[in-house]
Design an enzyme around this catalytic site. Structure first.
Site, PDB file in Angstrom:
ATOM      1  N   LEU A 107       0.885  -1.252   0.061  1.00 27.92           N
ATOM      2  CA  LEU A 107      -0.009   0.069  -0.043  1.00 27.92           C
ATOM      3  C   LEU A 107       0.802   1.380   0.065  1.00 27.92           C
ATOM      4  O   LEU A 107       0.546   2.440   0.202  1.00 27.92           O
ATOM      5  CB  LEU A 107      -0.928  -0.048   1.118  1.00 27.92           C
ATOM      6  CG  LEU A 107      -2.140  -0.973   1.275  1.00 27.92           C
ATOM      7  CD1 LEU A 107      -3.052  -0.860   2.577  1.00 27.92           C
ATOM      8  CD2 LEU A 107      -2.846  -0.582  -0.053  1.00 27.92           C
ATOM      9  N   CYS A 119       8.870  -8.357 -12.495  1.00 27.45           N
ATOM     10  CA  CYS A 119       7.491  -8.861 -12.320  1.00 27.45           C
ATOM     11  C   CYS A 119       6.147  -8.397 -12.741  1.00 27.45           C
ATOM     12  O   CYS A 119       5.540  -8.457 -13.537  1.00 27.45           O
ATOM     13  CB  CYS A 119       7.546  -9.770 -11.182  1.00 27.45           C
ATOM     14  SG  CYS A 119       8.588 -11.121 -10.594  1.00 27.45           S
TER      15      CYS A 119
END
Length: 467
Positions: free
Chosen positions: A256, A266
């Protein structure tokens, strides 16, 4: 104990092999003799330098030296493995689709050289259905009369913490439609991990799980980044919002952190790949597509804060960038946001002074950006580039060395501008910077450095929310 062969000596293959070597016998195969030599020299304690940077990897290779070695000889690699992991690269093409040529090449090599029954597992991130393709290639090219089961075992490693991720995983996802092979893989992992950690499933479900996990984590980042832009507009502090939201156990605090966007090998690749896969199957993943757009927008949003200060022409300007790797403690520059920011500054005429705690990140920057020669200078000490000629400092990643700025040294800069691309400076330090004549810009917490425009918000509400 099992005999294991891993195809691919990269950021996944080598750490995974080192981890498996705690209890199994491991051969890492790669056609690149330079990488193989690098690994073997470390294993044999002839060198303390690898072709990749990963915390604790060298120590783990040397600790398990009796159980692991690397080779570029395909016959040696496939002498008698019981389980083969394919961990080769799947770089995206121009459409965002994973390039499967290295996976398919590995499958063909296995088919032509394997002499015993075994299980083949794709560890590379691949589109759903790839295991079936690998199985077809093996069957069509198999030379010897052996049984080869094919499944999926996606990796969930974060660069910089891969060794710890392998040692203490949240879960181990693996899939195979052959129940006997699935049981054999379960037995393999039980040597290393408790049963509660294991998540056996069908092949295609395993392949989807990898993309789903990375896409959801990336979505959390982009969701918070979109809120960060709103926070800057109204004077809220996104760090405080993150804390308030993250303490909800249904949501959690991880991923977050608002910043100038996610990067690395990735998230960008996997979100593009699964979004493209959904389009091809006419099942668009609109939330993931929005995640990608927000990520690109956030980087531009951050860069514009620098341009707003100086104008579009940055000729004659000098900037410091601390942290060029896509995150701290890695030499990986793939989809690195600080690299993108540095390039934008250089494209506009600025000279960029770059420092990173990982020497390999600096080397990779030079190797990958020859076209910018003369427009940047590399530094191996954090403050050595600070001078009266510097116009601004950009914090590129979250390394702890960048969290506690030496204001006394930085005051030498002619341009007292701090651009916090990772929102890592605490409120007290920001206020000290402001008191010392600096400006501070971030993603979603600019309000720490300025007064909230209360009257602006009141007028907005009166104009837009009153009948």
């Amino acid at each position: 104990m099992a005999n294991v062969t891993i195809f691919g000596a990269g950021y996944v293959g080598v750490p995974t092999g080192a981890h498996f070597a705690r209890t199994h016998t491991v051969t890492v195969y790669d056609p690149d003799a330079r990488k193989v030599q690098s690994i073997n020299d470390v294993i044999e304690k002839k060198s303390d330098s690898l072709h990749i940077h990963e915390k604790g990897l060298i120590e783990l290779l040397q600790e398990n030296h009796e159980n692991i070695h690397a080779t570029s000889d395909i016959l040696e690699a496939l002498e008698d493995p019981e389980i083969i992991f394919i961990a080769v690269g799947t770089p995206p093409n121009e459409k965002g689709r994973a390039n499967l040529k290295y996976v398919c090449a590995a499958a063909e090599q296995i088919a032509k050289n394997i002499k015993n029954d075994c299980v083949v597992l794709n560890k590379s991130t691949v589109p759903p259905g790839t295991a079936y393709l690998v199985k077809e290639i093996i069957e069509n090219n198999r030379v010897n009369d052996v049984k080869i089961s094919v499944g999926s075992c996606p990796e969930f490693l974060a660069e910089g913490t891969a060794i710890e991720d392998l040692r203490t995983p949240d879960r181990i996802v693996y899939g195979c439609d052959d129940q006997d092979a699935l049981d054999r893989v379960t037995d393999f992992f039980l040597y290393l991990h408790g049963k509660a950690t294991l998540c056996p499933m069908s092949t295609v479900s395993s392949e989807v799980t990898k993309y789903a996990a990375n896409a959801l984590l990336a979505t959390k980042i982009s969701f918070m980044n979109s809120l960060a832009m709103l926070c800057d507009s109204i004077g809220a502090n996104v760090r405080e919002v993150q804390d308030g939201v993250g303490k909800d156990t249904r949501i959690g605090r991880k991923f977050l952190n608002a910043s100038m966007g996610y990067g690395g090998s990735c998230f960008p690749k996997d979100t593009m790949a699964i979004a493209e896969y959904g389009q091809l199957f006419k099942s668009p993943l609109e939330i993931i597509e929005s995640t990608i757009k927000v990520n690109d927008k956030t980087t531009n949003y951050f860069t514009e804060k620098i341009i707003e200060t100086f104008g579009s022409d940055l000729s004659g300007k000098n900037f410091i960038v601390w942290g060029i790797g896509f995150k701290a403690r890695t030499d990986d520059l793939r989809e690195s946001k600080p690299v993108q920011v540095a390039k934008e500054l250089m494209d506009r005429g600025a000279h960029v002074h770059i420092y990173d705690t990982v020497a390999g990140a600096l080397t990779n920057f030079v190797n990958e950006n020859n076209c910018y020669e003369g427009k940047f200078t590399l530094h191996h000490e954090q403050y050595e580039m600070v001078s009266e000629a510097i116009d601004g400092l950009v914090i590129g990643n979250e390394h702890e060395k960048f969290r506690n700025l030496n204001i006394k040294i930085l005051k030498i800069m002619r341009g007292k501008h701090i651009y916090d691309g990772k929102n890592i400076l605490n409120n007290r330090l920001i206020k000290d910077l402001i008191a010392s004549g600096f400006t501070y810009k971030s993603i979603g917490k600019d309000s720490v450095a300025s007064e909230i425009e209360k009257n602006k918000l009141i007028s907005f509400l009166k104009n837009e929310y009153m009948d």
